[in-house]
Design a protein around this motif. Sequence first.
Motif, short mmCIF file in Angstrom:
data_model
loop_
_atom_site.label_atom_id
_atom_site.label_comp_id
_atom_site.label_asym_id
_atom_site.label_seq_id
_atom_site.Cartn_x
_atom_site.Cartn_y
_atom_site.Cartn_z
N PHE A 14 0.84 -1.20 0.00
CA PHE A 14 0.00 0.00 0.00
C PHE A 14 0.87 1.25 0.00
CE2 PHE A 14 -2.36 3.25 2.45
CZ PHE A 14 -3.38 3.48 1.54
N LEU A 15 1.87 1.29 0.88
CA LEU A 15 2.77 2.44 0.94
C LEU A 15 3.57 2.60 -0.35
CD1 LEU A 15 4.00 2.16 4.63
CD2 LEU A 15 2.33 3.77 3.68
N GLY A 16 3.97 1.48 -0.94
CA GLY A 16 4.68 1.53 -2.22
C GLY A 16 3.80 2.11 -3.32
N GLY A 17 2.53 1.72 -3.33
CA GLY A 17 1.60 2.28 -4.31
C GLY A 17 1.41 3.77 -4.12
N LEU A 18 1.29 4.19 -2.85
CA LEU A 18 1.16 5.63 -2.58
C LEU A 18 2.41 6.38 -3.04
CD1 LEU A 18 -0.56 5.80 0.93
CD2 LEU A 18 -1.58 6.10 -1.33
N TRP A 19 3.58 5.77 -2.81
CA TRP A 19 4.81 6.42 -3.25
C TRP A 19 4.84 6.55 -4.77
CZ3 TRP A 19 8.20 9.81 -2.53
CH2 TRP A 19 9.32 9.88 -3.34
N LEU A 20 4.41 5.52 -5.48
CA LEU A 20 4.40 5.60 -6.94
C LEU A 20 3.50 6.73 -7.42
CD1 LEU A 20 4.36 1.88 -8.11
CD2 LEU A 20 6.16 3.57 -8.46
N VAL A 21 2.39 6.94 -6.74
CA VAL A 21 1.48 8.02 -7.13
C VAL A 21 2.12 9.38 -6.85
CG1 VAL A 21 -0.73 9.12 -6.59
CG2 VAL A 21 -0.62 6.65 -6.87
N ALA A 22 2.83 9.51 -5.74
CA ALA A 22 3.40 10.79 -5.34
C ALA A 22 4.77 11.07 -5.96
CB ALA A 22 3.53 10.84 -3.82
N ALA A 23 5.48 10.04 -6.37
CA ALA A 23 6.87 10.19 -6.81
C ALA A 23 7.07 11.19 -7.94
CB ALA A 23 7.45 8.84 -7.19
N PRO A 24 6.26 11.19 -8.99
CA PRO A 24 6.52 12.14 -10.08
C PRO A 24 6.54 13.59 -9.60
CG PRO A 24 4.86 10.55 -10.75
CD PRO A 24 5.12 10.33 -9.30
N PHE A 25 5.76 13.89 -8.61
CA PHE A 25 5.65 15.26 -8.13
C PHE A 25 6.66 15.53 -7.00
CE2 PHE A 25 1.59 13.44 -9.42
CZ PHE A 25 1.38 14.17 -10.58
N ALA A 26 6.90 14.52 -6.17
CA ALA A 26 7.84 14.69 -5.06
C ALA A 26 9.28 14.76 -5.55
CB ALA A 26 7.68 13.54 -4.06
N VAL A 27 9.61 13.92 -6.51
CA VAL A 27 10.98 13.88 -7.02
C VAL A 27 11.19 14.98 -8.07
CG1 VAL A 27 12.64 12.42 -8.26
CG2 VAL A 27 11.19 11.44 -6.50
N GLY A 28 10.14 15.34 -8.78
CA GLY A 28 10.22 16.44 -9.72
C GLY A 28 10.44 16.07 -11.16
N TYR A 29 10.22 14.81 -11.55
CA TYR A 29 10.39 14.49 -12.97
C TYR A 29 9.14 14.75 -13.79
CZ TYR A 29 8.62 9.71 -11.99
OH TYR A 29 7.89 8.62 -11.60
N GLN A 30 8.09 15.23 -13.13
CA GLN A 30 6.92 15.72 -13.84
C GLN A 30 6.93 17.24 -13.75
OE1 GLN A 30 4.43 14.50 -15.82
NE2 GLN A 30 3.91 16.65 -16.00
N PRO A 31 7.22 17.93 -14.86
CA PRO A 31 7.26 19.39 -14.82
C PRO A 31 5.90 19.98 -14.43
CG PRO A 31 8.23 18.56 -16.87
CD PRO A 31 7.58 17.41 -16.18
N ARG A 32 5.94 21.01 -13.59
CA ARG A 32 4.72 21.66 -13.14
C ARG A 32 4.02 22.34 -14.32
NH1 ARG A 32 2.91 23.75 -8.04
NH2 ARG A 32 4.79 22.85 -7.16
N GLY A 33 2.72 22.05 -14.46
CA GLY A 33 1.92 22.67 -15.49
C GLY A 33 2.04 22.03 -16.86
N ALA A 34 2.94 21.08 -17.05
CA ALA A 34 3.12 20.42 -18.34
C ALA A 34 2.19 19.21 -18.44
CB ALA A 34 4.57 19.97 -18.49
#
Length: 80
Positions: A14-34
């Motif tokens: 469960f925690l791993g799944g939550l991390w996968l959902v949050a990772a793009p935004f927490a780590v920053g490989y998803q650019p904001r607004g893109a």
Amino acid sequence: MKAKLGVSALVLLFLGGLWLVAAPFAVGYQPRGAAYTDATVNDLWLGGILAGLSFAALVAYAADALRDLARRGRHVAEKR
């Protein structure tokens, strides 16, 4: 002991799944607004499915444990 191991594994999933959902935004490989990248979409789907299934399994385990406790309580009350 087996039950504790199983519940621990479900909590970690469960925690791993939550991390996968949050990772793009927490780590920053998803650019904001893109537009979402393929990696972000993959993480969101896989993390959501993983978290959802493990949460459902935890709820089912808790319901079964509560049912077992209620059955034991009834059994003890009937002996009195």
